[in-house]
Design a protein around this motif. Structure first.
Motif, mmCIF file in Angstrom:
data_model
loop_
_atom_site.group_PDB
_atom_site.id
_atom_site.type_symbol
_atom_site.label_atom_id
_atom_site.label_comp_id
_atom_site.label_asym_id
_atom_site.label_seq_id
_atom_site.Cartn_x
_atom_site.Cartn_y
_atom_site.Cartn_z
ATOM 1 N N TRP A 76 -2.782 15.924 18.227
ATOM 2 C CA TRP A 76 -3.223 14.614 17.826
ATOM 3 C C TRP A 76 -4.541 14.288 18.630
ATOM 4 C CZ3 TRP A 76 -3.771 10.822 21.540
ATOM 5 C CH2 TRP A 76 -3.019 10.968 22.446
ATOM 6 N N ALA A 77 -5.498 13.611 17.879
ATOM 7 C CA ALA A 77 -6.686 13.172 18.714
ATOM 8 C C ALA A 77 -7.097 11.870 18.247
ATOM 9 C CB ALA A 77 -8.042 14.309 18.518
ATOM 10 N N LEU A 78 -7.399 10.876 19.105
ATOM 11 C CA LEU A 78 -7.751 9.781 18.860
ATOM 12 C C LEU A 78 -8.403 9.003 20.146
ATOM 13 C CD1 LEU A 78 -7.077 7.057 16.783
ATOM 14 C CD2 LEU A 78 -5.105 6.522 18.282
ATOM 15 N N GLY A 79 -9.670 8.539 19.550
ATOM 16 C CA GLY A 79 -10.672 7.740 20.378
ATOM 17 C C GLY A 79 -10.725 8.250 21.752
ATOM 18 N N GLY A 80 -11.277 9.728 21.833
ATOM 19 C CA GLY A 80 -11.673 10.370 23.236
ATOM 20 C C GLY A 80 -10.226 10.774 23.836
ATOM 21 N N ARG A 81 -9.163 10.864 23.164
ATOM 22 C CA ARG A 81 -7.766 11.308 23.898
ATOM 23 C C ARG A 81 -7.443 12.335 22.809
ATOM 24 N NH1 ARG A 81 -3.949 7.001 23.918
ATOM 25 N NH2 ARG A 81 -4.875 6.196 22.093
ATOM 26 N N ILE A 82 -6.876 13.538 23.345
ATOM 27 C CA ILE A 82 -6.052 14.404 22.780
ATOM 28 C C ILE A 82 -4.579 14.696 23.416
ATOM 29 C CG2 ILE A 82 -8.181 15.752 22.036
ATOM 30 C CD1 ILE A 82 -7.713 17.452 24.226
ATOM 31 N N GLY A 83 -3.953 14.895 22.398
ATOM 32 C CA GLY A 83 -2.411 15.504 22.879
ATOM 33 C C GLY A 83 -2.223 16.972 22.627
ATOM 34 N N CYS A 84 -1.806 17.712 23.559
ATOM 35 C CA CYS A 84 -1.816 19.315 23.311
ATOM 36 C C CYS A 84 -0.318 19.624 23.699
ATOM 37 C CB CYS A 84 -2.641 19.787 24.278
ATOM 38 S SG CYS A 84 -4.372 19.192 24.311
ATOM 39 N N GLN A 85 0.003 20.693 22.873
ATOM 40 C CA GLN A 85 1.429 21.117 22.877
ATOM 41 C C GLN A 85 0.960 22.595 23.445
ATOM 42 O OE1 GLN A 85 3.999 21.111 19.436
ATOM 43 N NE2 GLN A 85 5.317 22.795 20.524
ATOM 44 N N PHE A 86 1.685 23.242 24.570
ATOM 45 C CA PHE A 86 1.400 24.298 25.018
ATOM 46 C C PHE A 86 2.060 25.236 24.079
ATOM 47 C CE2 PHE A 86 1.780 22.317 29.512
ATOM 48 C CZ PHE A 86 0.538 22.134 29.447
ATOM 49 N N ASP A 87 1.492 26.634 23.925
ATOM 50 C CA ASP A 87 2.170 27.538 23.059
ATOM 51 C C ASP A 87 3.394 28.086 23.942
ATOM 52 O OD1 ASP A 87 0.002 27.749 21.470
ATOM 53 O OD2 ASP A 87 -0.685 29.445 21.815
ATOM 54 N N ARG A 88 3.483 27.985 25.242
ATOM 55 C CA ARG A 88 4.589 28.249 25.952
ATOM 56 C C ARG A 88 4.962 27.192 26.858
ATOM 57 N NH1 ARG A 88 4.497 33.879 28.363
ATOM 58 N NH2 ARG A 88 6.196 33.082 29.458
ATOM 59 N N PRO A 89 6.208 26.640 26.942
ATOM 60 C CA PRO A 89 6.346 25.559 27.859
ATOM 61 C C PRO A 89 6.353 25.983 29.461
ATOM 62 C CG PRO A 89 8.401 26.266 26.979
ATOM 63 C CD PRO A 89 7.332 26.859 26.124
ATOM 64 N N VAL A 90 5.889 25.334 30.318
ATOM 65 C CA VAL A 90 5.816 25.628 31.773
ATOM 66 C C VAL A 90 7.176 26.139 32.308
ATOM 67 C CG1 VAL A 90 5.305 24.761 33.967
ATOM 68 C CG2 VAL A 90 3.899 23.935 31.998
ATOM 69 N N PRO A 91 7.212 27.293 32.812
ATOM 70 C CA PRO A 91 8.594 27.748 33.276
ATOM 71 C C PRO A 91 9.113 26.814 34.121
ATOM 72 C CG PRO A 91 6.828 29.519 33.620
ATOM 73 C CD PRO A 91 6.217 28.116 33.149
ATOM 74 N N THR A 92 10.354 26.332 34.311
ATOM 75 C CA THR A 92 11.218 25.436 35.020
ATOM 76 C C THR A 92 10.759 25.497 36.432
ATOM 77 O OG1 THR A 92 12.867 25.138 33.347
ATOM 78 C CG2 THR A 92 13.525 24.551 35.649
ATOM 79 N N HIS A 93 10.707 26.823 37.106
ATOM 80 C CA HIS A 93 10.702 26.762 38.480
ATOM 81 C C HIS A 93 9.096 26.778 38.706
ATOM 82 C CE1 HIS A 93 9.403 30.794 36.624
ATOM 83 N NE2 HIS A 93 8.599 31.022 37.645
ATOM 84 N N SER A 94 8.361 26.662 37.844
ATOM 85 C CA SER A 94 6.979 26.455 38.198
ATOM 86 C C SER A 94 6.474 24.915 37.948
ATOM 87 C CB SER A 94 5.861 27.275 37.420
ATOM 88 O OG SER A 94 6.348 28.527 37.542
ATOM 89 N N TYR A 95 7.312 24.171 37.388
ATOM 90 C CA TYR A 95 6.757 22.769 36.998
ATOM 91 C C TYR A 95 6.447 22.011 38.123
ATOM 92 C CZ TYR A 95 6.141 18.441 34.394
ATOM 93 O OH TYR A 95 5.622 17.196 34.058
ATOM 94 N N PHE A 96 7.417 21.725 39.242
ATOM 95 C CA PHE A 96 7.070 20.746 40.277
ATOM 96 C C PHE A 96 6.027 21.255 41.147
ATOM 97 C CE2 PHE A 96 11.165 19.108 38.730
ATOM 98 C CZ PHE A 96 10.803 17.922 38.519
ATOM 99 N N PRO A 97 5.800 22.662 41.402
ATOM 100 C CA PRO A 97 4.433 23.098 42.044
ATOM 101 C C PRO A 97 3.342 22.697 41.329
ATOM 102 C CG PRO A 97 6.124 24.804 42.405
ATOM 103 C CD PRO A 97 6.781 23.877 41.156
ATOM 104 N N PHE A 98 3.235 22.842 40.084
ATOM 105 C CA PHE A 98 2.239 22.435 38.882
ATOM 106 C C PHE A 98 1.953 21.233 39.040
ATOM 107 C CE2 PHE A 98 1.770 21.236 34.381
ATOM 108 C CZ PHE A 98 0.577 21.444 34.414
#
Length: 105
Positions: A76-98
Motif C-alpha cells: 500500500w502507498a498513501l501520503g508519502g508512506r508505504i507498507g512493504c511485505q518482505f519476500d521472505r520473513p526475517v528469520p526468528t533468530h535474527s529478528y531481535f538483533p535486527f
C-alpha cells in the motif's frame, strides 16, 4: 547478503509491529536509489516514509542492518508512506538483533 531474494508468499498481518526511526535507502526496479525512513517493522515487513512516488505492486530492495538487502513488495502507498511485505520473513533468530540495530541500541 540478500536474505530475501526469493519469493515467498507470507502474509501475517496479525504479527506485532515495533516502532523505529531508521534512515536507509532502497533500490527500485528501474535501478533508482530511494531515501526512506523506516517507522515500524515486523518479521514480515515494514512501514516507511519516502518522498518518491511508489505504487502498489512495485518491488524494492531495502538496505537493512544485520540482514543486508531485503526484497519487498509495496502492498500500500498513501501520503508519502508505504507498507512493504518482505519476500521472505526475517528469520526468528535474527529478528531481535535486527530490531535492536534499527533502534540504535
Amino acid at each position: 547478503m540478500n536474505w530475501a531474494a526469493t519469493a515467498h508468499n507470507h502474509e501475517d498481518r496479525g504479527e506485532p509491529r515495533h516502532e523505529v526511526f531508521y534512515r536507509t535507502s532502497a533500490v527500485a526496479a528501474n535501478g533508482s536509489r530511494i531515501a526512506i525512513v523506516i517507522v515500524n517493522v515486523s518479521g514480515g515487513g515494514l512501514m516507511a516514509r519516502c518522498i518518491d512516488t511508489l505504487n502498489v505492486g512495485d518491488r524494492i530492495d531495502v538496505q537493512l542492518p544485520v540482514l543486508g538487502s531485503a526484497t519487498a513488495e509495496i502492498r500500500w502507498a498513501l501520503g508519502g508512506r508505504i507498507g512493504c511485505q518482505f519476500d521472505r520473513p526475517v528469520p526468528t533468530h535474527s529478528y531481535f538483533p535486527f530490531l535492536s540495530a534499527l533502534r540504535g541500541n
